[in-house]
Design an enzyme around this catalytic site. Structure first.
Site, mmCIF file in Angstrom:
data_model
loop_
_atom_site.group_PDB
_atom_site.id
_atom_site.type_symbol
_atom_site.label_atom_id
_atom_site.label_comp_id
_atom_site.label_asym_id
_atom_site.label_seq_id
_atom_site.Cartn_x
_atom_site.Cartn_y
_atom_site.Cartn_z
ATOM 1 N N GLU A 1 -6.855 -2.574 -8.053
ATOM 2 C CA GLU A 1 -7.148 -3.436 -6.903
ATOM 3 C C GLU A 1 -7.577 -4.835 -7.364
ATOM 4 O O GLU A 1 -8.579 -5.382 -6.880
ATOM 5 C CB GLU A 1 -8.253 -2.831 -6.021
ATOM 6 C CG GLU A 1 -8.002 -1.411 -5.552
ATOM 7 C CD GLU A 1 -6.992 -1.287 -4.416
ATOM 8 O OE1 GLU A 1 -6.386 -2.308 -4.019
ATOM 9 O OE2 GLU A 1 -6.799 -0.162 -3.938
ATOM 10 N N CYS B 1 9.164 3.271 4.114
ATOM 11 C CA CYS B 1 8.899 2.680 5.434
ATOM 12 C C CYS B 1 8.700 3.822 6.435
ATOM 13 O O CYS B 1 9.563 4.699 6.565
ATOM 14 C CB CYS B 1 10.070 1.796 5.857
ATOM 15 S SG CYS B 1 9.940 1.234 7.564
ATOM 16 N N GLY C 1 -9.346 -0.027 3.845
ATOM 17 C CA GLY C 1 -8.866 1.055 4.701
ATOM 18 C C GLY C 1 -7.691 1.772 4.085
ATOM 19 O O GLY C 1 -7.201 1.402 3.023
ATOM 20 N N LYS D 1 -9.906 -6.090 4.616
ATOM 21 C CA LYS D 1 -10.344 -4.992 5.478
ATOM 22 C C LYS D 1 -9.983 -3.705 4.739
ATOM 23 O O LYS D 1 -8.808 -3.329 4.654
ATOM 24 C CB LYS D 1 -9.624 -5.063 6.827
ATOM 25 C CG LYS D 1 -10.035 -3.965 7.781
ATOM 26 C CD LYS D 1 -9.389 -4.176 9.141
ATOM 27 C CE LYS D 1 -9.772 -3.061 10.092
ATOM 28 N NZ LYS D 1 -9.227 -3.296 11.447
ATOM 29 N N MET E 1 0.858 -1.194 0.000
ATOM 30 C CA MET E 1 0.000 0.000 0.000
ATOM 31 C C MET E 1 0.899 1.252 0.000
ATOM 32 O O MET E 1 2.018 1.222 0.527
ATOM 33 C CB MET E 1 -0.909 0.017 1.230
ATOM 34 C CG MET E 1 -1.986 -1.037 1.199
ATOM 35 S SD MET E 1 -3.024 -1.014 2.681
ATOM 36 C CE MET E 1 -3.890 0.552 2.493
ATOM 37 N N PHE E 2 0.431 2.302 -0.597
ATOM 38 C CA PHE E 2 1.099 3.618 -0.669
ATOM 39 C C PHE E 2 2.350 3.600 -1.562
ATOM 40 O O PHE E 2 3.141 4.532 -1.539
ATOM 41 C CB PHE E 2 1.496 4.144 0.734
ATOM 42 C CG PHE E 2 0.366 4.156 1.722
ATOM 43 C CD1 PHE E 2 -0.581 5.171 1.705
ATOM 44 C CD2 PHE E 2 0.230 3.131 2.656
ATOM 45 C CE1 PHE E 2 -1.635 5.178 2.609
ATOM 46 C CE2 PHE E 2 -0.819 3.118 3.562
ATOM 47 C CZ PHE E 2 -1.764 4.152 3.545
#
Ligand SMILES: Nc1ncnc2c1ncn2[C@@H]1O[C@H](COP(=O)(O)OP(=O)(O)O)[C@@H](O)[C@H]1O
Ligand SMILES: Cc1cn([C@H]2C[C@H](O)[C@@H](COP(=O)(O)O)O2)c(=O)[nH]c1=O
Ligand SMILES: [Zn+2]
Length: 187
Positions: A88, A147, A170, A168, A15-16
């Site tokens: 996704e 990180c 988010g 989940k 993610m990110f």
């Protein structure tokens, strides 16, 4: 004459890491180059919008929300895009084999397919569809977030908020990108 025909482009990482930003950028470039391009997103991912793909930087492109690969097949039997993008992809419904077979079918027809998806869940287990698509891709990009503990290249999406369920939805309240060392320290 279009340069890209029947190519599989995979953007993966934590993610990110910029997966969606890169997918959006590809879609914008394909449109500028004159390709008839359409983007899809799994309906389950409704974090920022139902009808748009949205990055963590809040840039967006229009997208068709679909539950499963069958809905993409139905769309493609009616319209004839040159390029499709699926964000996704780890959340796209349908059996893994059916998704891979459909994507191979699109590529065979000359449709270029751009996908973005997580390589691993919060435990470090690979997302199966990404694991299947990586080796058969023409262009494979593993992106890295920073990180949040040490500033190194992140490796995994650490779940901060608890819960053992695999899915989940988010963003930064629930997850943080960590490098392997910081993740192992955190566990
Ligand atoms: N720790 C981080 N490392 C890198 N980018 C981050 C971080 N936290 C927030 N971001 C933001 O996330 C953006 C990437 O978002 P996005 O393309 O949606 O990523 P992904 O689809 O891989 O989750 C970056 O451009 C940056 O502004
Ligand atoms: C690691 C992990 C993530 N998710 C969810 C959280 C987000 O809704 C998406 C990933 O979005 P991004 O564009 O890559 O930031 O996936 C999940 O359900 N399970 C997980 O293990
Ligand atoms: Zn670290």
């Amino acid at each position: 004459m279009h340069q890209y025909s029947g190519k599989l482009i995979v953007h993966t990482g934590s993610m990110f890491s910029g997966k969606t930003s890169n997918l959006e950028n590809d879609v914008k470039r394909f449109k500028i180059a004159g390709y008839n391009t359409v983007a899809f997103k799994p309906a389950i991912e409704n974090r920022y919008s139902e009808s748009q793909i949205v990055t963590h930087d809040h840039t967006s492109i229009n997208a068709i929300s679909v539950k499963n690969i069958e809905e993409i097949n139905e769309y493609l039997s009616e319209f004839n895009p040159n390029v499709i993008a699926i964000d996704e992809i780890q959340f796209l419904g349908g059996k893994i084999d059916d998704i891979v077979e459909s994507i191979n079918g699109f590529l065979k027809k000359g449709i270029t397919v751009v996908v973005a998806g997580l390589d691993m869940d919060y435990t470090g287990k690979p997302f199966e569809i990404v694991k299947e698509l990586m080796p058969i891709s023409d262009y494979l990009y593993k992106h890295h977030a920073v990180c949040v503990k040490c500033g190194g290249d992140a490796w995994i999406s650490h779940r901060k908020s608890g819960g053992k369920e695999r899915i989940k939805i988010g963003a930064d309240k629930d997850y943080e990108p960590l490098c392997r060392k910081c993740f192992l320290r955190e566990k």
